[in-house]
Motif scaffolding. Structure first.
Motif, PDB file in Angstrom:
ATOM      1  N   THR A 119       0.836  -1.186   0.000  1.00 30.57           N
ATOM      2  CA  THR A 119       0.000   0.000   0.000  1.00 30.57           C
ATOM      3  C   THR A 119       0.879   1.247   0.000  1.00 30.57           C
ATOM      4  O   THR A 119       1.871   1.313   0.718  1.00 30.57           O
ATOM      5  CB  THR A 119      -0.892   0.015   1.258  1.00 30.57           C
ATOM      6  N   SER A 137      -4.297   5.688   3.367  1.00 30.75           N
ATOM      7  CA  SER A 137      -5.663   6.154   3.163  1.00 30.75           C
ATOM      8  C   SER A 137      -6.253   5.355   2.012  1.00 30.75           C
ATOM      9  O   SER A 137      -5.573   4.522   1.397  1.00 30.75           O
ATOM     10  CB  SER A 137      -5.659   7.642   2.808  1.00 30.75           C
ATOM     11  N   THR A 138      -7.486   5.637   1.691  1.00 28.11           N
ATOM     12  CA  THR A 138      -8.095   5.009   0.521  1.00 28.11           C
ATOM     13  C   THR A 138      -7.288   5.346  -0.721  1.00 28.11           C
ATOM     14  O   THR A 138      -7.089   4.499  -1.593  1.00 28.11           O
ATOM     15  CB  THR A 138      -9.557   5.468   0.369  1.00 28.11           C
ATOM     16  N   ARG A 168      -4.271   3.024  -0.840  1.00 27.03           N
ATOM     17  CA  ARG A 168      -4.629   1.636  -1.159  1.00 27.03           C
ATOM     18  C   ARG A 168      -5.031   1.481  -2.619  1.00 27.03           C
ATOM     19  O   ARG A 168      -4.569   0.568  -3.305  1.00 27.03           O
ATOM     20  CB  ARG A 168      -5.729   1.165  -0.215  1.00 27.03           C
ATOM     21  N   SER A 228      -7.293  -0.833   8.316  1.00 29.39           N
ATOM     22  CA  SER A 228      -7.295   0.586   7.993  1.00 29.39           C
ATOM     23  C   SER A 228      -6.027   1.054   7.289  1.00 29.39           C
ATOM     24  O   SER A 228      -5.962   2.167   6.812  1.00 29.39           O
ATOM     25  CB  SER A 228      -7.495   1.414   9.263  1.00 29.39           C
ATOM     26  N   LEU A 233     -10.846  10.568  -1.082  1.00 30.86           N
ATOM     27  CA  LEU A 233      -9.935   9.430  -0.982  1.00 30.86           C
ATOM     28  C   LEU A 233      -8.915   9.611   0.134  1.00 30.86           C
ATOM     29  O   LEU A 233      -8.417   8.649   0.698  1.00 30.86           O
ATOM     30  CB  LEU A 233      -9.207   9.208  -2.315  1.00 30.86           C
ATOM     31  N   GLY A 262      -9.628   9.090   4.813  1.00 32.43           N
ATOM     32  CA  GLY A 262      -9.323   7.956   5.676  1.00 32.43           C
ATOM     33  C   GLY A 262      -7.988   8.041   6.374  1.00 32.43           C
ATOM     34  O   GLY A 262      -7.684   7.206   7.215  1.00 32.43           O
TER      35      GLY A 262
END
Length: 193
Positions: A75, A86-87, A90, A121, A186, A189
């Motif tokens: 990631t 974070s999103t 990822r 997470s 995005l 997170g």
């Protein structure tokens, strides 16, 4: 009386011609309204387009990169805190792995195996002390890693493929993503923006 009728018809023709000219001018003006240079703004590139272009650039700069298959993907993490993602981090990693796969890189999916700890997470974070252990565990010859940094108007992303044995960078690519509402979503997170 004949002259009056002739003048009335002539005035009617002139009025219609004037109205037609005015209508044509208005229509021509509508075509350029709000666009003084008569050029159209290009849509902002999206994350997927930017990542695919970066993957092509990475392979173009080192065509031998595919020899270091199979690869596992970590990631992408925040440059300000390498244990945080974070999103955006990822999904950037997922899209880059997919794009490199399309360029001929063999990508090993690690989410299907229990041997790699995945924190919900954060994702598949790989720190330098874990590189050799994880690559051996997954029989990988290379690892996709990346970082991102948020600026005022853009998010800057840097991706690298490193050799598993010694963490030597085999290929890299960078791009910037406009910081719009989609990008902010995005990033939410990661605990702030």
């Amino acid at each position: 009386m004949l002259i009056t009728l002739f003048n009335a018809q002539r005035a009617s023709v002139i009025s219609r011609a004037a109205l037609m000219s005015l209508a044509l001018l208005l229509l021509a003006g509508c075509g350029t309204m709000g666009n003084a240079n008569n050029t159209y703004a290009e849509p902002e590139p999206d994350l997927s387009e930017l990542v695919h272009a970066a993957a092509e650039q990475m392979i173009a700069s080192n065509p031998e990169l595919t020899r270091y298959s199979p690869m596992i993907a970590a990631t992408f993490v925040s440059i300000d805190n390498l244990s945080q993602s974070s999103t955006l981090g990822r999904i950037s990693s997922e899209i880059m792995a997919s794009a490199l796969s399309r360029q001929g890189m063999e990508v090993r999916e690690v989410k299907m195996r229990d041997s790699m700890f995945i924190e919900e997470s954060v994702g598949e974070l790989i720190l330098s002390r874990q590189v050799q252990r994880l690559s051996a565990q997954h029989n990988a010859r290379s690892i996709l890693m990346g970082t991102y940094a948020q600026g005022q108007d853009f998010v800057y992303v840097s991706a690298r493929v490193v050799r598993a044995g010694d963490a030597m960078v085999l290929g890299s690519a960078d791009f910037r993503l406009p910081l719009n509402n989609n990008t902010r979503s995005l990033l939410e997170g990661q605990g702030g923006w």
